[in-house]
Design a protein around this motif. Structure first.
Motif, PDB file in Angstrom:
ATOM      1  N   ASN A  18      11.025  -4.753 -12.670  1.00 24.89           N
ATOM      2  CA  ASN A  18       9.598  -4.468 -12.803  1.00 24.89           C
ATOM      3  C   ASN A  18       9.188  -3.136 -12.201  1.00 24.89           C
ATOM      4  O   ASN A  18       8.145  -3.044 -11.536  1.00 24.89           O
ATOM      5  CB  ASN A  18       8.766  -5.612 -12.195  1.00 24.89           C
ATOM      6  CG  ASN A  18       9.089  -6.948 -12.813  1.00 24.89           C
ATOM      7  OD1 ASN A  18       9.302  -7.045 -14.006  1.00 24.89           O
ATOM      8  ND2 ASN A  18       9.150  -7.977 -11.991  1.00 24.89           N
ATOM      9  N   ILE A  19       9.981  -2.114 -12.433  1.00 25.27           N
ATOM     10  CA  ILE A  19       9.655  -0.781 -11.925  1.00 25.27           C
ATOM     11  C   ILE A  19      10.282   0.273 -12.831  1.00 25.27           C
ATOM     12  O   ILE A  19      11.309   0.022 -13.456  1.00 25.27           O
ATOM     13  CB  ILE A  19      10.125  -0.605 -10.466  1.00 25.27           C
ATOM     14  CG1 ILE A  19       9.498   0.654  -9.879  1.00 25.27           C
ATOM     15  CG2 ILE A  19      11.640  -0.587 -10.357  1.00 25.27           C
ATOM     16  CD1 ILE A  19       9.461   0.659  -8.366  1.00 25.27           C
ATOM     17  N   LYS A  53      11.916   2.253  -3.446  1.00 25.37           N
ATOM     18  CA  LYS A  53      10.972   1.720  -2.460  1.00 25.37           C
ATOM     19  C   LYS A  53       9.771   2.655  -2.311  1.00 25.37           C
ATOM     20  O   LYS A  53       8.627   2.199  -2.221  1.00 25.37           O
ATOM     21  CB  LYS A  53      11.665   1.536  -1.111  1.00 25.37           C
ATOM     22  CG  LYS A  53      10.779   0.939  -0.048  1.00 25.37           C
ATOM     23  CD  LYS A  53      11.514   0.764   1.264  1.00 25.37           C
ATOM     24  CE  LYS A  53      10.566   0.257   2.329  1.00 25.37           C
ATOM     25  NZ  LYS A  53      11.160   0.278   3.651  1.00 25.37           N
ATOM     26  N   GLU A  56       7.499   2.131  -5.239  1.00 28.05           N
ATOM     27  CA  GLU A  56       6.768   0.863  -5.079  1.00 28.05           C
ATOM     28  C   GLU A  56       5.629   1.018  -4.082  1.00 28.05           C
ATOM     29  O   GLU A  56       4.513   0.539  -4.322  1.00 28.05           O
ATOM     30  CB  GLU A  56       7.721  -0.241  -4.621  1.00 28.05           C
ATOM     31  CG  GLU A  56       8.687  -0.679  -5.700  1.00 28.05           C
ATOM     32  CD  GLU A  56       9.757  -1.641  -5.189  1.00 28.05           C
ATOM     33  OE1 GLU A  56      10.056  -1.651  -3.974  1.00 28.05           O
ATOM     34  OE2 GLU A  56      10.315  -2.373  -6.017  1.00 28.05           O
ATOM     35  N   GLU A  57       5.878   1.685  -2.960  1.00 29.04           N
ATOM     36  CA  GLU A  57       4.845   1.886  -1.945  1.00 29.04           C
ATOM     37  C   GLU A  57       3.708   2.753  -2.477  1.00 29.04           C
ATOM     38  O   GLU A  57       2.532   2.475  -2.214  1.00 29.04           O
ATOM     39  CB  GLU A  57       5.449   2.501  -0.685  1.00 29.04           C
ATOM     40  CG  GLU A  57       6.346   1.534   0.070  1.00 29.04           C
ATOM     41  CD  GLU A  57       7.134   2.191   1.190  1.00 29.04           C
ATOM     42  OE1 GLU A  57       7.101   3.444   1.317  1.00 29.04           O
ATOM     43  OE2 GLU A  57       7.805   1.454   1.940  1.00 29.04           O
ATOM     44  N   PHE A  59       2.799   3.008  -5.615  1.00 30.16           N
ATOM     45  CA  PHE A  59       2.054   2.203  -6.574  1.00 30.16           C
ATOM     46  C   PHE A  59       1.129   1.216  -5.861  1.00 30.16           C
ATOM     47  O   PHE A  59      -0.015   1.017  -6.271  1.00 30.16           O
ATOM     48  CB  PHE A  59       3.001   1.471  -7.526  1.00 30.16           C
ATOM     49  CG  PHE A  59       2.285   0.734  -8.622  1.00 30.16           C
ATOM     50  CD1 PHE A  59       1.549   1.422  -9.569  1.00 30.16           C
ATOM     51  CD2 PHE A  59       2.329  -0.645  -8.702  1.00 30.16           C
ATOM     52  CE1 PHE A  59       0.874   0.746 -10.576  1.00 30.16           C
ATOM     53  CE2 PHE A  59       1.665  -1.325  -9.695  1.00 30.16           C
ATOM     54  CZ  PHE A  59       0.924  -0.631 -10.638  1.00 30.16           C
ATOM     55  N   GLN A  60       1.599   0.604  -4.789  1.00 29.33           N
ATOM     56  CA  GLN A  60       0.752  -0.313  -4.021  1.00 29.33           C
ATOM     57  C   GLN A  60      -0.461   0.425  -3.448  1.00 29.33           C
ATOM     58  O   GLN A  60      -1.575  -0.114  -3.447  1.00 29.33           O
ATOM     59  CB  GLN A  60       1.558  -0.991  -2.908  1.00 29.33           C
ATOM     60  CG  GLN A  60       2.628  -1.954  -3.395  1.00 29.33           C
ATOM     61  CD  GLN A  60       2.099  -3.029  -4.318  1.00 29.33           C
ATOM     62  OE1 GLN A  60       1.043  -3.615  -4.098  1.00 29.33           O
ATOM     63  NE2 GLN A  60       2.823  -3.285  -5.398  1.00 29.33           N
ATOM     64  N   ALA A  61      -0.256   1.639  -2.973  1.00 25.14           N
ATOM     65  CA  ALA A  61      -1.368   2.442  -2.451  1.00 25.14           C
ATOM     66  C   ALA A  61      -2.351   2.784  -3.569  1.00 25.14           C
ATOM     67  O   ALA A  61      -3.571   2.734  -3.377  1.00 25.14           O
ATOM     68  CB  ALA A  61      -0.836   3.711  -1.791  1.00 25.14           C
ATOM     69  N   LYS A  63      -2.931   1.018  -6.240  1.00 28.05           N
ATOM     70  CA  LYS A  63      -3.656  -0.208  -6.605  1.00 28.05           C
ATOM     71  C   LYS A  63      -4.825  -0.471  -5.662  1.00 28.05           C
ATOM     72  O   LYS A  63      -5.825  -1.058  -6.068  1.00 28.05           O
ATOM     73  CB  LYS A  63      -2.705  -1.403  -6.617  1.00 28.05           C
ATOM     74  CG  LYS A  63      -1.834  -1.413  -7.841  1.00 28.05           C
ATOM     75  CD  LYS A  63      -0.774  -2.483  -7.919  1.00 28.05           C
ATOM     76  CE  LYS A  63      -1.019  -3.787  -7.297  1.00 28.05           C
ATOM     77  NZ  LYS A  63       0.066  -4.766  -7.496  1.00 28.05           N
ATOM     78  N   LYS A  64      -4.726  -0.018  -4.417  1.00 29.67           N
ATOM     79  CA  LYS A  64      -5.849  -0.173  -3.477  1.00 29.67           C
ATOM     80  C   LYS A  64      -7.011   0.736  -3.860  1.00 29.67           C
ATOM     81  O   LYS A  64      -8.168   0.404  -3.618  1.00 29.67           O
ATOM     82  CB  LYS A  64      -5.380   0.128  -2.055  1.00 29.67           C
ATOM     83  CG  LYS A  64      -4.453  -0.922  -1.495  1.00 29.67           C
ATOM     84  CD  LYS A  64      -3.998  -0.561  -0.104  1.00 29.67           C
ATOM     85  CE  LYS A  64      -3.024  -1.605   0.405  1.00 29.67           C
ATOM     86  NZ  LYS A  64      -2.472  -1.255   1.701  1.00 29.67           N
ATOM     87  N   LYS A  67      -8.406  -0.897  -8.594  1.00 31.92           N
ATOM     88  CA  LYS A  67      -8.097  -2.335  -8.700  1.00 31.92           C
ATOM     89  C   LYS A  67      -7.662  -2.739 -10.108  1.00 31.92           C
ATOM     90  O   LYS A  67      -7.141  -3.829 -10.292  1.00 31.92           O
ATOM     91  CB  LYS A  67      -9.314  -3.168  -8.282  1.00 31.92           C
ATOM     92  CG  LYS A  67      -9.835  -2.878  -6.903  1.00 31.92           C
ATOM     93  CD  LYS A  67      -8.892  -3.338  -5.841  1.00 31.92           C
ATOM     94  CE  LYS A  67      -9.541  -3.134  -4.481  1.00 31.92           C
ATOM     95  NZ  LYS A  67      -8.655  -3.023  -3.395  1.00 31.92           N
ATOM     96  N   THR A  70      -2.145  -2.738 -12.609  1.00 36.77           N
ATOM     97  CA  THR A  70      -1.386  -3.994 -12.456  1.00 36.77           C
ATOM     98  C   THR A  70       0.089  -3.725 -12.460  1.00 36.77           C
ATOM     99  O   THR A  70       0.554  -2.717 -12.829  1.00 36.77           O
ATOM    100  CB  THR A  70      -1.700  -4.983 -13.593  1.00 36.77           C
ATOM    101  OG1 THR A  70      -1.434  -4.356 -14.837  1.00 36.77           O
ATOM    102  CG2 THR A  70      -3.121  -5.446 -13.535  1.00 36.77           C
TER     103      THR A  70
END
Length: 70
Positions: A18-19, A53, A56-57, A59-61, A63-64, A67, A70
């Motif tokens: 999933n990346i 990694k 992924e980090e 992308f998580q940032a 998403k904040k 919103k 996905t």
């Protein structure tokens, strides 16, 4: 048909799911035909996993901030 490095969606290849990540692929007239899994040395595998990694980090940032991601 040509083997080139390309960012593609991984679904188990190189132990990643999933990346999107840059890996060697076979490109044909219709796009990516095959993800080529090459044998990585232990050090290369560590570097690759650290790179994934970081993506992924990031992308998580993102998403904040947005919103709707996905």
């Amino acid at each position: 048909k040509k083997q080139l490095p390309c960012a593609v969606y991984l679904n188990g290849e190189y132990g990643c799911k999933n990346i999107y990540a840059g890996v060697p692929v076979i490109i044909g007239k219709d796009g990516v035909e095959e993800i080529v899994e090459i044998k990585l040395s232990n050090q290369e595998e560590v570097f690759f996993k650290n790179s994934v990694k970081s993506v992924e980090e990031l992308f998580q940032a993102a998403k904040k901030i947005d919103k709707d991601l996905t």
